[in-house]
Write a protein that holds these residues in place. Structure first.
Motif, PDB file in Angstrom:
ATOM      1  N   THR A 139      16.356  16.544 -12.328  1.00  0.00           N
ATOM      2  CA  THR A 139      15.228  15.050 -12.253  1.00  0.00           C
ATOM      3  C   THR A 139      14.327  14.888 -11.968  1.00  0.00           C
ATOM      4  OG1 THR A 139      17.035  13.911 -12.914  1.00  0.00           O
ATOM      5  CG2 THR A 139      15.410  12.977 -12.701  1.00  0.00           C
ATOM      6  N   ASN A 153       0.377  12.503 -19.310  1.00  0.00           N
ATOM      7  CA  ASN A 153       1.349  10.891 -18.846  1.00  0.00           C
ATOM      8  C   ASN A 153       2.821  12.008 -17.420  1.00  0.00           C
ATOM      9  OD1 ASN A 153       2.385   8.350 -18.703  1.00  0.00           O
ATOM     10  ND2 ASN A 153       4.137   9.837 -18.846  1.00  0.00           N
ATOM     11  N   THR A 156       9.131  10.143 -14.665  1.00  0.00           N
ATOM     12  CA  THR A 156      10.485  10.982 -14.075  1.00  0.00           C
ATOM     13  C   THR A 156      11.481  10.986 -15.000  1.00  0.00           C
ATOM     14  OG1 THR A 156       9.396  10.316 -11.745  1.00  0.00           O
ATOM     15  CG2 THR A 156      12.256  10.930 -12.353  1.00  0.00           C
ATOM     16  N   ARG A 158      15.342  13.000 -16.514  1.00  0.00           N
ATOM     17  CA  ARG A 158      16.157  13.967 -16.331  1.00  0.00           C
ATOM     18  C   ARG A 158      16.200  15.174 -17.721  1.00  0.00           C
ATOM     19  NH1 ARG A 158      20.425   9.781 -17.833  1.00  0.00           N
ATOM     20  NH2 ARG A 158      20.821  10.970 -19.886  1.00  0.00           N
ATOM     21  N   ARG A 175       8.927   5.683 -24.009  1.00  0.00           N
ATOM     22  CA  ARG A 175       8.032   6.270 -23.585  1.00  0.00           C
ATOM     23  C   ARG A 175       7.082   6.765 -23.469  1.00  0.00           C
ATOM     24  NH1 ARG A 175      10.511   4.021 -18.959  1.00  0.00           N
ATOM     25  NH2 ARG A 175      12.019   4.222 -18.288  1.00  0.00           N
ATOM     26  N   GLN A 176       6.040   6.840 -22.604  1.00  0.00           N
ATOM     27  CA  GLN A 176       5.009   7.769 -22.471  1.00  0.00           C
ATOM     28  C   GLN A 176       4.876   9.293 -22.801  1.00  0.00           C
ATOM     29  OE1 GLN A 176       1.365   6.206 -20.547  1.00  0.00           O
ATOM     30  NE2 GLN A 176       3.043   4.324 -20.379  1.00  0.00           N
ATOM     31  N   GLY A 177       5.957  10.178 -22.422  1.00  0.00           N
ATOM     32  CA  GLY A 177       5.764  10.873 -22.306  1.00  0.00           C
ATOM     33  C   GLY A 177       7.338  11.185 -23.907  1.00  0.00           C
ATOM     34  N   SER A 208       7.077   7.561 -10.777  1.00  0.00           N
ATOM     35  CA  SER A 208       8.087   6.520 -10.643  1.00  0.00           C
ATOM     36  C   SER A 208       7.885   5.682 -11.302  1.00  0.00           C
ATOM     37  CB  SER A 208       9.116   6.598  -9.730  1.00  0.00           C
ATOM     38  OG  SER A 208       8.134   6.838  -8.397  1.00  0.00           O
ATOM     39  N   ALA A 210       5.753   2.720 -13.688  1.00  0.00           N
ATOM     40  CA  ALA A 210       6.130   2.676 -15.265  1.00  0.00           C
ATOM     41  C   ALA A 210       4.673   1.826 -15.408  1.00  0.00           C
ATOM     42  CB  ALA A 210       6.949   1.852 -15.872  1.00  0.00           C
ATOM     43  N   TYR A 296      16.186  14.475  -6.096  1.00  0.00           N
ATOM     44  CA  TYR A 296      16.516  12.570  -6.258  1.00  0.00           C
ATOM     45  C   TYR A 296      17.751  12.178  -6.541  1.00  0.00           C
ATOM     46  CZ  TYR A 296      11.610  12.090  -7.925  1.00  0.00           C
ATOM     47  OH  TYR A 296       9.447  11.738  -7.854  1.00  0.00           O
ATOM     48  N   SER A 305      16.826   6.569  -5.776  1.00  0.00           N
ATOM     49  CA  SER A 305      15.686   6.530  -6.994  1.00  0.00           C
ATOM     50  C   SER A 305      16.034   4.909  -7.850  1.00  0.00           C
ATOM     51  CB  SER A 305      16.444   6.813  -8.693  1.00  0.00           C
ATOM     52  OG  SER A 305      17.510   6.080  -9.316  1.00  0.00           O
ATOM     53  N   ILE A 308      13.347   3.788  -5.202  1.00  0.00           N
ATOM     54  CA  ILE A 308      11.548   4.249  -5.461  1.00  0.00           C
ATOM     55  C   ILE A 308      11.994   3.780  -6.204  1.00  0.00           C
ATOM     56  CG2 ILE A 308      10.985   6.327  -3.982  1.00  0.00           C
ATOM     57  CD1 ILE A 308      11.401   7.860  -6.870  1.00  0.00           C
ATOM     58  N   GLN A 309      12.218   3.708  -7.733  1.00  0.00           N
ATOM     59  CA  GLN A 309      11.958   2.509  -8.954  1.00  0.00           C
ATOM     60  C   GLN A 309      11.515   1.162  -8.297  1.00  0.00           C
ATOM     61  OE1 GLN A 309      13.223   3.608 -12.743  1.00  0.00           O
ATOM     62  NE2 GLN A 309      14.855   4.292 -12.303  1.00  0.00           N
TER      63      GLN A 309
HETATM   64  C1  FMN Z   1      15.402   9.049 -10.442  1.00  0.00           C
HETATM   65  C2  FMN Z   1      14.531   8.660 -11.453  1.00  0.00           C
HETATM   66  C3  FMN Z   1      15.067   9.359 -12.868  1.00  0.00           C
HETATM   67  C4  FMN Z   1      14.170   8.561 -14.190  1.00  0.00           C
HETATM   68  N1  FMN Z   1      14.978   9.051 -15.249  1.00  0.00           N
HETATM   69  C5  FMN Z   1      14.199   8.814 -16.175  1.00  0.00           C
HETATM   70  C6  FMN Z   1      15.388   9.105 -17.457  1.00  0.00           C
HETATM   71  O1  FMN Z   1      15.781  10.608 -17.577  1.00  0.00           O
HETATM   72  N2  FMN Z   1      14.742   8.911 -18.154  1.00  0.00           N
HETATM   73  C7  FMN Z   1      13.742   7.536 -18.815  1.00  0.00           C
HETATM   74  O2  FMN Z   1      12.904   7.593 -19.168  1.00  0.00           O
HETATM   75  N3  FMN Z   1      13.446   7.412 -17.728  1.00  0.00           N
HETATM   76  C8  FMN Z   1      13.419   7.323 -16.624  1.00  0.00           C
HETATM   77  N4  FMN Z   1      13.108   7.010 -15.017  1.00  0.00           N
HETATM   78  C9  FMN Z   1      12.384   6.131 -15.284  1.00  0.00           C
HETATM   79  C10 FMN Z   1      11.149   6.632 -15.914  1.00  0.00           C
HETATM   80  O3  FMN Z   1      10.494   7.812 -14.501  1.00  0.00           O
HETATM   81  C11 FMN Z   1      10.016   5.917 -15.366  1.00  0.00           C
HETATM   82  O4  FMN Z   1      10.479   4.151 -15.965  1.00  0.00           O
HETATM   83  C12 FMN Z   1       8.449   5.840 -14.879  1.00  0.00           C
HETATM   84  O5  FMN Z   1       7.888   4.970 -14.560  1.00  0.00           O
HETATM   85  C13 FMN Z   1       8.254   5.914 -17.072  1.00  0.00           C
HETATM   86  O6  FMN Z   1       7.239   6.469 -16.863  1.00  0.00           O
HETATM   87  P1  FMN Z   1       6.255   6.397 -18.794  1.00  0.00           P
HETATM   88  O7  FMN Z   1       6.525   5.010 -18.598  1.00  0.00           O
HETATM   89  O8  FMN Z   1       4.992   7.088 -18.561  1.00  0.00           O
HETATM   90  O9  FMN Z   1       7.346   6.978 -19.742  1.00  0.00           O
HETATM   91  C14 FMN Z   1      13.481   7.676 -14.341  1.00  0.00           C
HETATM   92  C15 FMN Z   1      13.066   7.429 -12.590  1.00  0.00           C
HETATM   93  C16 FMN Z   1      13.201   8.051 -10.938  1.00  0.00           C
HETATM   94  C17 FMN Z   1      13.342   7.408 -10.714  1.00  0.00           C
END
Ligand code: FMN
Length: 502
Positions: A139, A153, A156, A158, A175-177, A208, A210, A296, A305, A308-309
């Motif tokens: 992750t 973009n 974070t 998995r 998600r943007q990814g 981490s 959004a 993490y 997580s 930080i989130q």
């Molecule tokens: C440790 C950790 C693990 C995460 N795992 C995921 C994941 O597997 N899938 C996901 O969609 N978001 C996951 N998140 C949340 C996103 O990383 C986070 O909301 C991020 O801002 C999404 O970015 P985006 O909107 O640019 O896609 C995780 C966050 C953390 C801190």
């Protein structure tokens, strides 16, 4: 403070007593995660620290965890700011991003493992919920790019290791990814991806959050760091990666393929189930000499997580209320450390300026976030002090008039309480002093006597303590309130209190 890379930051973490090194040999298939779990299960937040395992079975790499999210103090250290300035820092950088700087080469390319030699078992990826997770997951900071705009973009996400060179990518269409993957997939083309492990802390903290679509996390990371993030082009993919990252895994997301991702310990506190995911083939692994693997620790809260989130989510919510909705009298937002820093209980601190204002802000926040319970309080309350919150819940909330239940909200798909349609509810508590009510004075002695008694205390050779900010806040707020009519709003308490800079 601009940390050059993860190593530079670890030095400062250690100097501040917030990093412990583990010299005994540990097994990454269970021991790393189970030991790290005790940081959160065994210690109160103010005593938590990051861990660096220096003797990991089967590898010469060190493995770090809880490095940026052991606690709020550690998070602040990673940001290079005192804990009480976390929100100020985020609100400033969101309005003033700083573009990255492309460099010709960087330490992350000191060692390059080409596609034909890739074997992911080379990386010491810990199993985070041993005996429950079927496969290890990386992750880290996942970098993708929009095919047409070229805007990158980082999220974070998995990445579950499926074979020696295949990885499932846990993003969903929101998600943007995933959207960047789709920008290629609609043309039948593979999308480039790079997973950066162990970067300067600003990159971890920005990725981490959004952020709104189109806002490049590297620009926000640069502003958080205080100088541009140095980036270098990937060896096999057209993606700019942090030049000082410890490790980068490069790959191509298959345009049509799906692969089963096995259930994994989820951040809300329950095991997840298997699902079909998009996946990528690894085209190279690059790393620094003697790299540090950073993972993490997530799964059951409290966790890294969640920390930080949660911090990013409360700052984003604060920023949105002030800048997007013009709610200038909102002074702070705090989120409890449950449910992944996402579905938690949020507390908004503000000065309501008209009847119903606190409820309005609570409802706005309920609409724009996943927060499930929202309490709105006055600025005299320390929103990170449970006893103050209990006090206002019990004294200022009339369940008959100050509670709003919003039903039929489309809720986060992992919310265990949602119904079969995916709908859930939200709860808003107005715990402010209501306009039009009369309240009596605070039953604490006035500030000037309390402060004089503090001097007497010191003269009396009693144990030393610092005056908590909440005591001053509470005394000042109530004194001001009594100076103004109608709890002060219309007579200017809002602006007066804001001028006190709480
Ligand atoms: C440790 C950790 C693990 C995460 N795992 C995921 C994941 O597997 N899938 C996901 O969609 N978001 C996951 N998140 C949340 C996103 O990383 C986070 O909301 C991020 O801002 C999404 O970015 P985006 O909107 O640019 O896609 C995780 C966050 C953390 C801190």
């Amino acid at each position: 403070m601009a940390y050059k890379d993860l190593r530079d930051y670890l030095r400062v973490l250690e100097e501040n007593g917030k990093l412990r090194r583990v010299k005994r040999q540990v097994d990454p298939s269970w021991e790393v995660s189970c030991m790290a779990r005790w940081i959160y299960q065994g210690f109160p937040e103010d005593r938590r620290f990051g861990l660096l395992f220096e003797n990991v079975k089967g590898t010469s790499m060190s493995v770090g965890t809880a490095l940026v999210g052991a606690s709020r103090d550690v998070y602040a250290l990673a940001l290079g700011t005192p804990p009480e300035k976390i929100h100020d820092t985020w609100l400033r950088v969101l309005s003033q991003p700083l573009a990255p700087k492309t460099v010709a080469s960087g330490p992350v390319h000191e060692v390059v493992i080409p596609k034909e030699k890739v074997d992911l078992s080379y990386l010491p990826v810990p199993t985070w919920t041993p005996e429950k997770d079927k496969r290890p997951c990386i992750t880290a900071c996942c970098i993708t790019r929009d095919r047409d705009s070229g805007v990158q973009n980082i999220g974070t996400y998995r990445c579950q290791v499926q074979s020696k060179n295949q990885i499932t990518f846990n993003t969903n269409p929101g998600r943007q990814g995933y959207q960047n993957y789709e920008s290629y997939a609609v043309h039948g083309e593979p999308a480039p991806v790079a997973v950066a492990i162990g970067c300067e802390p600003a990159v971890h903290l920005a990725t981490s959050a959004a952020l709104p679509k189109g806002m490049d996390e590297l620009h926000v990371a640069g502003a958080l760091k205080g100088e541009p993030i140095e980036v270098v082009r990937g060896k096999t993919v057209d993606i700019l990666v942090p030049a000082h990252a410890e490790i980068v895994v490069e790959g191509l997301l298959h345009p049509t393929g799906r692969m089963v991702e096995d259930g994994f310990g989820e951040f809300l506190g329950y095991m997840g189930t298997s699902a079909d995911r998009i996946w990528f083939e690894v085209t190279a692994i690059t790393h620094r000499r003697d790299p540090i693997y950073y993972g993490y620790i997530s799964q059951c809260p409290p966790s890294e997580s969640t920390m930080i989130q949660g911090q990013a989510n409360e700052c984003m919510a604060h920023w949105q209320l002030v800048t997007h909705f013009g709610e200038q009298t909102v002074t702070d937002v705090a989120l409890t450390q449950t449910h992944g820093g996402m579905l938690g209980h949020a507390v908004v601190q503000m000065t309501p300026m008209y009847p119903g204002h606190a409820k309005r802000v609570g409802r706005l926040l309920a609409e724009i976030t996943h927060f499930k319970i929202i309490t709105v309080v006055d600025t005299g309350i320390d929103i990170r002090y449970q006893q103050h919150l209990d006090w206002v819940h019990n004294s200022l909330v009339n369940p008959a008039t100050d509670v709003t239940i919003i039903d039929d909200c489309f809720t986060f798909f992992m919310d265990p309480s949602r119904d079969e349609r995916g709908m859930g509810g939200k709860l808003i508590l107005d715990a402010t002093h209501k306009i039009g009510h009369s309240y009596t004075d605070l039953s604490l002695p006035p500030k000037h006597l309390m402060w004089k008694a503090y001097e007497s205390w010191q003269d009396a050779d009693l144990p030393a303590f610092n005056i908590p900010q909440r005591v001053e806040r509470s005394l000042d707020w109530h004194a001001k309130r009594l100076e103004c009519s109608d709890n002060g709003r219309f007579a200017g308490l809002g602006t007066t209190v804001r001028r006190l800079k709480y």
